[in-house]
Design a protein around this motif. Structure first.
Motif, PDB file in Angstrom:
ATOM      1  N   ALA A  42      -1.892  -5.188  -2.616  1.00  0.00           N
ATOM      2  CA  ALA A  42      -0.989  -4.532  -1.667  1.00  0.00           C
ATOM      3  C   ALA A  42       0.387  -5.147  -1.881  1.00  0.00           C
ATOM      4  O   ALA A  42       0.501  -6.361  -2.061  1.00  0.00           O
ATOM      5  N   LYS A  67       0.245  -3.564   4.247  1.00  0.00           N
ATOM      6  CA  LYS A  67       0.287  -2.319   3.477  1.00  0.00           C
ATOM      7  C   LYS A  67      -1.068  -2.085   2.815  1.00  0.00           C
ATOM      8  O   LYS A  67      -1.833  -3.012   2.581  1.00  0.00           O
ATOM      9  N   TRP A  68      -1.331  -0.843   2.486  1.00  0.00           N
ATOM     10  CA  TRP A  68      -2.591  -0.511   1.835  1.00  0.00           C
ATOM     11  C   TRP A  68      -2.654  -1.093   0.433  1.00  0.00           C
ATOM     12  O   TRP A  68      -1.634  -1.302  -0.223  1.00  0.00           O
ATOM     13  N   THR A  69      -3.868  -1.330  -0.016  1.00  0.00           N
ATOM     14  CA  THR A  69      -4.084  -1.690  -1.418  1.00  0.00           C
ATOM     15  C   THR A  69      -3.962  -0.422  -2.257  1.00  0.00           C
ATOM     16  O   THR A  69      -3.936   0.700  -1.723  1.00  0.00           O
ATOM     17  N   GLU A  81      -6.849   1.774  -1.485  1.00  0.00           N
ATOM     18  CA  GLU A  81      -6.701   2.439  -0.190  1.00  0.00           C
ATOM     19  C   GLU A  81      -5.698   3.583  -0.267  1.00  0.00           C
ATOM     20  O   GLU A  81      -5.929   4.660   0.299  1.00  0.00           O
ATOM     21  N   LEU A  82      -4.611   3.354  -0.976  1.00  0.00           N
ATOM     22  CA  LEU A  82      -3.611   4.404  -1.137  1.00  0.00           C
ATOM     23  C   LEU A  82      -4.222   5.608  -1.852  1.00  0.00           C
ATOM     24  O   LEU A  82      -4.022   6.762  -1.435  1.00  0.00           O
ATOM     25  N   HIS A 114      -6.556   7.462   0.352  1.00  0.00           N
ATOM     26  CA  HIS A 114      -5.750   8.267   1.279  1.00  0.00           C
ATOM     27  C   HIS A 114      -5.285   9.569   0.615  1.00  0.00           C
ATOM     28  O   HIS A 114      -5.316  10.636   1.235  1.00  0.00           O
ATOM     29  N   GLU A 135      -4.139   8.788   9.338  1.00  0.00           N
ATOM     30  CA  GLU A 135      -4.470   8.277   8.008  1.00  0.00           C
ATOM     31  C   GLU A 135      -4.842   6.801   8.023  1.00  0.00           C
ATOM     32  O   GLU A 135      -5.694   6.358   7.245  1.00  0.00           O
ATOM     33  N   ASN A 136      -4.244   6.024   8.904  1.00  0.00           N
ATOM     34  CA  ASN A 136      -4.601   4.601   8.980  1.00  0.00           C
ATOM     35  C   ASN A 136      -6.031   4.418   9.484  1.00  0.00           C
ATOM     36  O   ASN A 136      -6.756   3.548   8.998  1.00  0.00           O
ATOM     37  N   VAL A 183      -8.387   5.285   6.560  1.00  0.00           N
ATOM     38  CA  VAL A 183      -8.458   4.199   5.571  1.00  0.00           C
ATOM     39  C   VAL A 183      -9.250   3.023   6.123  1.00  0.00           C
ATOM     40  O   VAL A 183     -10.091   2.448   5.423  1.00  0.00           O
ATOM     41  N   ALA A 184      -9.025   2.683   7.383  1.00  0.00           N
ATOM     42  CA  ALA A 184      -9.724   1.541   7.986  1.00  0.00           C
ATOM     43  C   ALA A 184     -11.233   1.778   8.088  1.00  0.00           C
ATOM     44  O   ALA A 184     -12.007   0.816   8.108  1.00  0.00           O
TER      45      ALA A 184
END
Length: 168
Positions: free
Chosen positions: A50, A55-57, A60-61, A64, A92-93, A96-97
């Motif tokens: 990240a 921030k997303w890895t 994760e991005l 998404h 979106e968070n 991802v979580a």
């Protein structure tokens, strides 16, 4: 396919749509290959990186991007079929979580994106002008089927830029 007019989508999406070439179908087809190839070129050792705290890895991005591709295609299907039921937004968070993207390889994400996009292209290419012009409500805002197609391409462009500028 004509570009969507400004009244066909919420202002939030303008930045995505502005990155898309006039030949959106060619761009969507090209992205199916190029985004996949790009992801396969990222070393797996960087996939959990990240660029800043919170921030997303990379994984994760990319997860998404694929989730959003599916959601936009679902909205496209519903709106193009003249379903006037308002469609909910999504966080979106939260998505991802609640995914286990860290357990996967970038190679698997690359293959999945290419498959999802190719599937979506069958839907997109089947739509006529009447269907493309239909407007529905998503996340409490009016949006056209045509705009959703441009958003799909622009969303990938946006995140490719972020990957190149901030992660790699």
């Amino acid at each position: 396919m004509n570009r969507p007019k400004a009244d066909e989508y919420p202002l939030f999406y303008k930045g995505y749509i502005d990155t898309v070439n006039d030949d959106v179908l060619a761009e969507l087809e090209q992205q199916a290959e190029s985004f996949s190839v790009f992801l396969k070129g990222i070393p797996e050792s960087k996939a959990s990186h990240a660029y800043a705290e919170g921030k997303w890895t990379i994984k994760e991005l990319v997860g998404h991007v694929i989730d959003t591709e599916r959601i936009m295609a679902y909205r496209l299907l519903r709106i193009s079929r003249n379903d006037t039921t308002p469609l909910a937004g999504f966080d979106e968070n939260h998505y991802v979580a609640n995914a286990h993207f860290a357990d996967r390889t970038l190679h698997s994400f690359a293959d999945e994106f290419a498959s999802v996009r190719r599937s979506n292209l069958f839907l997109i290419q089947s739509l006529n002008e009447k269907e493309l012009s239909r407007v529905g409500v998503a996340n409490e805002k009016p949006i056209s089927a045509r705009a959703l197609i441009f958003i799909m391409a622009g969303h990938v462009n946006h995140h490719m830029h972020i990957l190149q500028e901030r992660y790699l």
